[in-house]
Scaffold this motif. Structure first.
Motif, PDB file in Angstrom:
ATOM      1  N   ARG A   1       0.818  -1.095   0.077  1.00 53.21           N
ATOM      2  CA  ARG A   1      -0.063  -0.141   0.006  1.00 53.21           C
ATOM      3  C   ARG A   1       0.940   1.157  -0.096  1.00 53.21           C
ATOM      4  O   ARG A   1       2.034   1.184   0.475  1.00 53.21           O
ATOM      5  CB  ARG A   1      -0.727   0.228   1.386  1.00 53.21           C
ATOM      6  CG  ARG A   1      -0.055   0.158   2.647  1.00 53.21           C
ATOM      7  CD  ARG A   1      -1.286  -0.009   3.647  1.00 53.21           C
ATOM      8  NE  ARG A   1      -0.662   0.320   5.060  1.00 53.21           N
ATOM      9  CZ  ARG A   1      -0.019  -0.617   5.477  1.00 53.21           C
ATOM     10  NH1 ARG A   1       0.515  -2.003   5.019  1.00 53.21           N
ATOM     11  NH2 ARG A   1       0.585  -0.323   6.781  1.00 53.21           N
ATOM     12  N   LYS A   2       0.400   2.421  -0.664  1.00 50.11           N
ATOM     13  CA  LYS A   2       1.307   3.663  -0.767  1.00 50.11           C
ATOM     14  C   LYS A   2       0.779   4.592   0.399  1.00 50.11           C
ATOM     15  O   LYS A   2      -0.557   4.429   0.695  1.00 50.11           O
ATOM     16  CB  LYS A   2       0.777   4.153  -2.257  1.00 50.11           C
ATOM     17  CG  LYS A   2       1.947   5.545  -2.333  1.00 50.11           C
ATOM     18  CD  LYS A   2       2.042   5.894  -3.928  1.00 50.11           C
ATOM     19  CE  LYS A   2       0.799   5.899  -4.653  1.00 50.11           C
ATOM     20  NZ  LYS A   2       0.888   6.723  -5.960  1.00 50.11           N
ATOM     21  N   ASN A   3       1.576   5.169   0.731  1.00 49.21           N
ATOM     22  CA  ASN A   3       1.197   5.889   1.893  1.00 49.21           C
ATOM     23  C   ASN A   3       2.058   7.377   1.857  1.00 49.21           C
ATOM     24  O   ASN A   3       2.926   7.413   1.392  1.00 49.21           O
ATOM     25  CB  ASN A   3       1.749   5.502   3.285  1.00 49.21           C
ATOM     26  CG  ASN A   3       1.417   6.268   4.506  1.00 49.21           C
ATOM     27  OD1 ASN A   3       1.344   7.499   4.383  1.00 49.21           O
ATOM     28  ND2 ASN A   3       0.654   5.457   5.791  1.00 49.21           N
TER      29      ASN A   3
ATOM     30  N   GLY B   1       4.636  14.912   3.240  1.00 47.79           N
ATOM     31  CA  GLY B   1       4.916  15.199   1.833  1.00 47.79           C
ATOM     32  C   GLY B   1       5.649  14.193   1.002  1.00 47.79           C
ATOM     33  O   GLY B   1       6.136  14.449  -0.311  1.00 47.79           O
ATOM     34  N   LYS B   2       6.026  13.006   1.576  1.00 51.60           N
ATOM     35  CA  LYS B   2       6.783  12.258   1.048  1.00 51.60           C
ATOM     36  C   LYS B   2       5.927  10.741   0.818  1.00 51.60           C
ATOM     37  O   LYS B   2       5.093  10.575   1.631  1.00 51.60           O
ATOM     38  CB  LYS B   2       8.026  11.605   1.848  1.00 51.60           C
ATOM     39  CG  LYS B   2       9.053  12.804   1.977  1.00 51.60           C
ATOM     40  CD  LYS B   2      10.256  12.148   2.921  1.00 51.60           C
ATOM     41  CE  LYS B   2      11.267  13.347   2.855  1.00 51.60           C
ATOM     42  NZ  LYS B   2      12.540  12.952   3.718  1.00 51.60           N
ATOM     43  N   GLU B   3       6.021  10.173  -0.463  1.00 50.71           N
ATOM     44  CA  GLU B   3       5.247   9.064  -0.716  1.00 50.71           C
ATOM     45  C   GLU B   3       6.329   7.728  -0.269  1.00 50.71           C
ATOM     46  O   GLU B   3       7.439   7.833  -0.603  1.00 50.71           O
ATOM     47  CB  GLU B   3       4.730   8.831  -1.912  1.00 50.71           C
ATOM     48  CG  GLU B   3       3.739   9.762  -2.489  1.00 50.71           C
ATOM     49  CD  GLU B   3       3.154   9.569  -3.825  1.00 50.71           C
ATOM     50  OE1 GLU B   3       1.980   9.778  -4.086  1.00 50.71           O
ATOM     51  OE2 GLU B   3       4.057   9.256  -4.719  1.00 50.71           O
ATOM     52  N   ARG B   4       5.506   6.810   0.375  1.00 49.97           N
ATOM     53  CA  ARG B   4       6.227   5.585   0.753  1.00 49.97           C
ATOM     54  C   ARG B   4       5.418   4.387   0.238  1.00 49.97           C
ATOM     55  O   ARG B   4       4.180   4.484   0.290  1.00 49.97           O
ATOM     56  CB  ARG B   4       6.670   5.465   2.065  1.00 49.97           C
ATOM     57  CG  ARG B   4       7.611   6.481   2.776  1.00 49.97           C
ATOM     58  CD  ARG B   4       7.811   6.525   3.857  1.00 49.97           C
ATOM     59  NE  ARG B   4       8.768   5.154   3.962  1.00 49.97           N
ATOM     60  CZ  ARG B   4       8.948   4.778   5.133  1.00 49.97           C
ATOM     61  NH1 ARG B   4       8.738   5.280   6.537  1.00 49.97           N
ATOM     62  NH2 ARG B   4       9.737   3.726   5.153  1.00 49.97           N
ATOM     63  N   VAL B   5       5.975   3.367   0.051  1.00 46.02           N
ATOM     64  CA  VAL B   5       5.100   1.970  -0.252  1.00 46.02           C
ATOM     65  C   VAL B   5       5.685   1.219   1.035  1.00 46.02           C
ATOM     66  O   VAL B   5       6.721   0.789   1.133  1.00 46.02           O
ATOM     67  CB  VAL B   5       5.478   1.548  -1.642  1.00 46.02           C
ATOM     68  CG1 VAL B   5       4.723   0.049  -1.682  1.00 46.02           C
ATOM     69  CG2 VAL B   5       5.034   2.400  -2.826  1.00 46.02           C
TER      70      VAL B   5
END
Length: 92
Positions: free
Chosen positions: A70-72, A76-80
């Protein structure tokens, strides 16, 4: 899609319950048996937590699992985030 991996049990953790909806999770640490072994965390949820009953450190097992991701976004930073979800296990 499902995957199968063989390894040696490092640790079987106690079951945990989360929230008021009765969500249950139990974690297994599995050491792989290749030349450069890895320790994987595989979670078993809901009725599958019972599959870990009676298993001990040092036992060789075969685990059937799926991969979820899942992407989170935070600050302001996207992580998986990925997780390995076990739904079958047998002693070898």
């Amino acid at each position: 899609m499902s995957y199968i991996i063989d390894g040696v049990i490092d640790t079987v953790f106690n079951e945990e319950e989360f929230g008021t909806n009765g969500f249950k999770k139990r974690v297994l640490w599995l050491k792989t048996e290749e030349q450069y072994s890895n320790t994987l965390e595989i979670q078993f949820t809901q009725q599958n937590t019972d599959l870990l009953d009676g298993l001990k450190s040092g036992e060789r097992v075969r685990v059937t699992f799926g991969i979820a991701g899942r992407k989170n976004e935070k600050d302001g930073k996207e992580r998986v985030f990925n997780s390995l979800n076990g739904f079958g296990i047998s002693k070898l």
